[in-house]
Design a protein around this motif. Structure first.
Motif, PDB file in Angstrom:
ATOM      1  N   THR A 183       1.066  -1.267   0.239  1.00 48.63           N
ATOM      2  CA  THR A 183      -0.015   0.019  -0.001  1.00 48.63           C
ATOM      3  C   THR A 183       0.811   1.302  -0.017  1.00 48.63           C
ATOM      4  OG1 THR A 183      -1.769  -1.424   1.151  1.00 48.63           O
ATOM      5  CG2 THR A 183      -1.931   1.193   1.200  1.00 48.63           C
ATOM      6  N   ILE A 184       2.001   1.190   0.604  1.00 45.19           N
ATOM      7  CA  ILE A 184       2.884   2.429   0.515  1.00 45.19           C
ATOM      8  C   ILE A 184       3.177   2.799  -0.956  1.00 45.19           C
ATOM      9  CG2 ILE A 184       5.514   3.251   0.935  1.00 45.19           C
ATOM     10  CD1 ILE A 184       5.366   0.994   3.244  1.00 45.19           C
ATOM     11  N   VAL A 185       3.250   1.967  -1.866  1.00 47.27           N
ATOM     12  CA  VAL A 185       3.506   2.602  -3.222  1.00 47.27           C
ATOM     13  C   VAL A 185       2.469   3.228  -3.889  1.00 47.27           C
ATOM     14  CG1 VAL A 185       4.218   1.757  -5.466  1.00 47.27           C
ATOM     15  CG2 VAL A 185       4.783   0.344  -3.527  1.00 47.27           C
ATOM     16  N   SER A 186       1.236   3.084  -3.542  1.00 48.74           N
ATOM     17  CA  SER A 186      -0.028   3.788  -4.254  1.00 48.74           C
ATOM     18  C   SER A 186      -0.089   5.350  -3.903  1.00 48.74           C
ATOM     19  CB  SER A 186      -1.271   3.145  -3.635  1.00 48.74           C
ATOM     20  OG  SER A 186      -1.435   3.441  -2.331  1.00 48.74           O
ATOM     21  N   ALA A 220       8.302   2.613  -4.199  1.00 47.38           N
ATOM     22  CA  ALA A 220       7.719   3.809  -4.437  1.00 47.38           C
ATOM     23  C   ALA A 220       8.414   4.875  -4.826  1.00 47.38           C
ATOM     24  CB  ALA A 220       7.152   4.449  -2.842  1.00 47.38           C
ATOM     25  N   LEU A 221       9.679   4.926  -4.446  1.00 48.14           N
ATOM     26  CA  LEU A 221      10.572   5.920  -4.993  1.00 48.14           C
ATOM     27  C   LEU A 221      10.822   5.565  -6.482  1.00 48.14           C
ATOM     28  CD1 LEU A 221      12.768   8.260  -4.921  1.00 48.14           C
ATOM     29  CD2 LEU A 221      14.310   6.259  -4.073  1.00 48.14           C
ATOM     30  N   LEU A 244       2.703  11.846  -1.757  1.00 47.85           N
ATOM     31  CA  LEU A 244       2.193  11.409  -0.185  1.00 47.85           C
ATOM     32  C   LEU A 244       3.650  11.488   0.363  1.00 47.85           C
ATOM     33  CD1 LEU A 244      -0.288  10.457   1.118  1.00 47.85           C
ATOM     34  CD2 LEU A 244      -0.431  10.646  -1.452  1.00 47.85           C
ATOM     35  N   ASP A 245       4.526  11.587  -0.289  1.00 46.40           N
ATOM     36  CA  ASP A 245       6.073  11.728   0.561  1.00 46.40           C
ATOM     37  C   ASP A 245       6.336  10.440   1.187  1.00 46.40           C
ATOM     38  OD1 ASP A 245       7.285  14.147  -0.041  1.00 46.40           O
ATOM     39  OD2 ASP A 245       6.522  15.108   1.640  1.00 46.40           O
ATOM     40  N   ALA A 246       5.966   9.377   0.368  1.00 48.26           N
ATOM     41  CA  ALA A 246       6.131   7.829   0.570  1.00 48.26           C
ATOM     42  C   ALA A 246       7.482   7.561   0.933  1.00 48.26           C
ATOM     43  CB  ALA A 246       5.164   6.932  -0.401  1.00 48.26           C
ATOM     44  N   HIS A 302       8.950   6.499   4.247  1.00 48.24           N
ATOM     45  CA  HIS A 302       9.307   5.171   4.369  1.00 48.24           C
ATOM     46  C   HIS A 302      10.746   4.587   4.054  1.00 48.24           C
ATOM     47  CE1 HIS A 302       4.959   4.233   5.668  1.00 48.24           C
ATOM     48  NE2 HIS A 302       4.683   5.315   4.600  1.00 48.24           N
ATOM     49  N   PHE A 303      11.021   4.971   3.043  1.00 45.33           N
ATOM     50  CA  PHE A 303      12.276   4.317   2.407  1.00 45.33           C
ATOM     51  C   PHE A 303      13.386   4.919   3.383  1.00 45.33           C
ATOM     52  CE2 PHE A 303      16.102   4.729  -0.209  1.00 45.33           C
ATOM     53  CZ  PHE A 303      16.276   3.294  -0.533  1.00 45.33           C
TER      54      PHE A 303
END
Length: 457
Positions: free
Chosen positions: A121-124, A195-196, A338-340, A344-345
């Motif tokens: 879900t982080i990726v979306s 995500a990145l 979202l600045d995911a 997260h990374f």
């Protein structure tokens, strides 16, 4: 004597049942984080893309469950097969090998599925507002079914080359193995790295940067939803971290984990907001929310092996890591709505590294029970554990970013990664999903009709 009375007189049976309950409660809490992700992401995108982001969050749970059952869990925890190895599992596909429920196999499966769903879900959020739905289906299947399970096998199985939990008690990497208690690296770096790469290969949203390369603000449509989502995620983290003890036997560890989780979240939020204001901006809710999440991600690995005051420092630094990474991506014209990746990374990496600095001896032995000579460098533990943490961090980054770059690059070459500009400008809800998530105009029209009657021609 009834069967229930017989069961209550068997200490092992009672302990096993309590452990199953503990795992199931944790699974339910972590699964509830999907609601938090949904609210956070919905509030952080423009209203015209709300239905699209909610659809993807919902499918992460549904599609993720099927993929995790079929191949994800077997590749992560399928141990002891004819080709068992340190890289990847390979047994019990589709739960084809019968397991005894009394061994808490099913409770453990549920707990791990909730983690897998969170990673995907982080990726979306990073690819929001311009990713083709076909590409979404492919990448979420790949992450849940291959990219993430491999990292889990490395770090949490009894065979993995990074794992502290090797069957013979001798981690392949030495020291205590890579200590990642609840997944700063294994879960969050994996999701954040994907995500990145997704954000890089997709390119920025149309109009995100002007002709001079300056950022054009594209605020989400609801701070209310974003705040609600963040608090749900914080609440769910009390399943993510404390329940990673996997047994009620270790409640002494779990209760401390709950405290360190709280302290890092709080200090992460405060430090990010302070940095934001110090940079000349107004006090705003967005940086505070992302700072809270950054602190939560960073403490997920070290939560059982650090003191509460160390958790405060970890959270403070997490706020700086988040803010710096977010600023850097914007300067590089990498658009992550979202600045995911910064949350997260980059903070997943900080969480892994922080163990090599802040882990104290007593808590390390209590939580992992392996080498009493290897712990945080700031506490006199030398540099060996820090070295192992750095190797693990680099390995997860290389694997996740490498496989994700190959995946997103292939989708781009196939011309199915990004929607047309016209669809993006119209909004994915209208162009791809049959209408918007909100019908305010229709509601106003209906109310006017009731109050003043139909308008004559």
């Amino acid at each position: 004597m009834s069967e229930f009375q017989a069961w209550t007189t068997d200490p092992e049976a009672v302990a096993s049942a309590l452990d199953a309950l503990w795992l199931l409660l944790g699974a339910y809490l972590v699964f509830f984080m999907q609601a938090g992700f949904a609210m956070l992401e919905a509030g952080s995108v423009r209203a015209k893309n709300t239905k699209n982001i909610l659809l993807k969050n919902s499918l992460d749970a549904c599609l993720g469950a099927i993929v995790w059952w079929a191949i994800g869990y077997p590749l992560a925890y399928g141990e002891g097969g004819p080709a068992d190895n340190e890289f990847i599992g390979g047994t019990n596909f589709f739960m084809s090998e019968k397991k005894q429920s009394k061994d808490n196999y099913y409770a453990g499966w549920m707990f791990q599925w909730a983690f897998a769903a969170a990673a995907a879900t982080i990726v979306s959020g990073a690819v929001a507002e311009r990713c083709d739905f076909r590409a979404y289906l492919i990448y979420t299947t790949m992450i849940t079914g291959f990219t993430y399970p491999v990292v889990v096998h490395w770090g949490w199985s009894s065979e993995g080359w990074l794992s502290p939990w090797i069957t013979d008690g001798k981690p392949t990497m030495g020291a205590n193995g890579m200590m990642d208690f609840a997944g700063s690296g294994i879960v969050h770096m994996t999701g954040g790295g994907a995500a990145l790469m997704g954000a890089i290969f997709l390119g920025p949203r149309t109009g995100r940067f002007d002709l001079d390369g300056k950022v054009v603000d594209m605020p989400g449509h609801s701070s209310v939803l974003a705040a609600l989502g963040t608090f749900i995620l914080w609440f769910g983290w009390y399943g993510f971290n404390p329940v990673s003890t996997l047994s009620m036997e270790y409640m002494d560890v779990a209760q401390k984990v709950a405290v360190t989780t709280t302290m890092s979240a709080a200090s992460g939020g405060l430090s990010t907001l302070l940095i934001h204001v110090a940079c000349g901006h107004q006090v705003d809710i967005g940086p505070l929310l992302n700072g809270i999440l950054a602190g939560l991600v960073a403490i997920t690995a070290p939560c059982p092996v650090v003191e509460p005051y160390a958790a405060v420092f970890i959270g403070i630094i997490a706020g700086g890591v988040y803010y710096g990474a977010s600023t850097l991506l914007k300067k590089l014209k990498i658009d992550d709505p979202l600045d995911a990746a910064p949350v997260h990374f980059f903070n997943g990496a900080w969480g892994i590294i922080s163990i090599g600095l802040f882990a104290n001896q007593d808590d390390t032995v209590n939580a992992f029970g392996l080498s009493s000579d290897d712990y945080g460098a700031f506490y006199g533990g030398g540099g060996k554990q820090l070295g192992v943490q750095l190797v693990g961090c680099l390995a997860i980054a290389a694997w996740t970013c490498g496989t994700s770059a190959l995946l997103f690059g292939s989708l781009k070459a196939m011309k199915i990664l990004r929607v047309p500009v016209s669809d993006e400008e119209k909004g994915l809800d209208m162009s791809h999903h049959g209408g918007g998530a909100y019908n305010f105009a229709e509601k106003v029209s209906e109310k006017q009709s009731i109050l003043i009657g139909p308008v004559s021609a």
